[in-house]
Scaffold this motif. Structure first.
Motif, PDB file in Angstrom:
ATOM      1  N   UNK A  30     -27.914  -9.231  26.515  1.00 24.60           N
ATOM      2  CA  UNK A  30     -27.675 -10.289  27.497  1.00 24.60           C
ATOM      3  C   UNK A  30     -26.681  -9.904  28.591  1.00 24.60           C
ATOM      4  N   UNK A  31     -25.824  -8.923  28.342  1.00 21.54           N
ATOM      5  CA  UNK A  31     -24.842  -8.493  29.341  1.00 21.54           C
ATOM      6  C   UNK A  31     -25.384  -7.432  30.282  1.00 21.54           C
ATOM      7  N   UNK A  32     -26.617  -7.011  30.067  1.00 20.68           N
ATOM      8  CA  UNK A  32     -27.199  -5.949  30.885  1.00 20.68           C
ATOM      9  C   UNK A  32     -28.030  -6.534  32.016  1.00 20.68           C
ATOM     10  N   UNK A  33     -27.945  -5.893  33.164  1.00 22.07           N
ATOM     11  CA  UNK A  33     -28.730  -6.318  34.311  1.00 22.07           C
ATOM     12  C   UNK A  33     -30.001  -5.524  34.478  1.00 22.07           C
ATOM     13  N   UNK A  34     -30.246  -4.541  33.594  1.00 18.71           N
ATOM     14  CA  UNK A  34     -31.429  -3.702  33.739  1.00 18.71           C
ATOM     15  C   UNK A  34     -31.999  -3.290  32.394  1.00 18.71           C
ATOM     16  N   UNK A  35     -33.304  -3.358  32.314  1.00 16.69           N
ATOM     17  CA  UNK A  35     -34.054  -2.799  31.197  1.00 16.69           C
ATOM     18  C   UNK A  35     -35.141  -1.955  31.827  1.00 16.69           C
TER      19      UNK A  35
END
Length: 183
Positions: A30-35
């Motif tokens: 949830x804290x990531x802006x990219x997958x």
């Protein structure tokens, strides 16, 4: 923000569900802006070594060295986690007899920013292609002659060049030592 990267690698014969991996990373990151997801698949047609005469792939046999392959994938993922701020890395590589358009490999990376996610994904594929102990035997048809043949595929110089670009000149002897041991 500091991340501890969770790494999961697997070598399997069964197919993988890209949507399920994406949902898993979406929930766990949830804290990531990219997958970033990369899927490699079996090509239906491939040119011969001279870049001519399209060969229709009827199947691709992938073999590996059990135990060693997973260790190499783990080491490559750890290298990526040490280079970029990543939260998750998931590598899945299939083995066995695969048909045209079937999925072979999945590289999935989550990170706070897209540039790191893209770079780590590309790094992992470049290194996997040049260092992981997989052997590929292509079964192909020549449509004009109605013949079927098979051949073990050799490593490409372009794959090694892609892997080398991630290393400084003083690091290259370590990479060359690892890739010289490949089949």
């Amino acid at each position: 923000m500091s991340f501890h990267c969770q790494i999961k690698v697997g070598v399997q014969t069964e197919d993988f569900a890209v949507a399920a991996v994406y949902q898993q990373l979406l929930t766990q990151s949830p804290d990531c802006g990219a997958i970033c997801l990369f899927v490699g698949k079996v090509r239906q047609f491939q040119l011969d070594d001279a870049g001519h005469n399209p060969q229709q792939t009827s199947a691709l046999l992938l073999e590996h060295y059990p135990g060693m392959t997973e260790r190499v994938l783990q080491q490559l993922a750890e290298q990526a986690a040490n280079r970029w701020p990543l939260q998750h890395i998931k590598l899945i590589h299939r083995t066995g007899l695969l048909g045209p358009n079937e999925q072979i490999v999945l590289v999935a990376v989550s990170s706070p920013h897209r540039a790191d996610s893209f770079a780590a994904t590309e790094f992992l594929m470049d290194q996997l292609k040049s260092q992981a102990p997989f052997w590929k035997k292509q079964h192909h048809l020549y449509p004009q002659q109605h013949q079927q043949q098979s051949q073990w595929l050799q490593s490409k110089d372009s794959d090694l060049a892609a892997a080398r670009r991630w290393y400084s000149p003083e690091q290259l002897p370590l990479l060359l030592k690892a890739t010289d041991a490949r089949p």
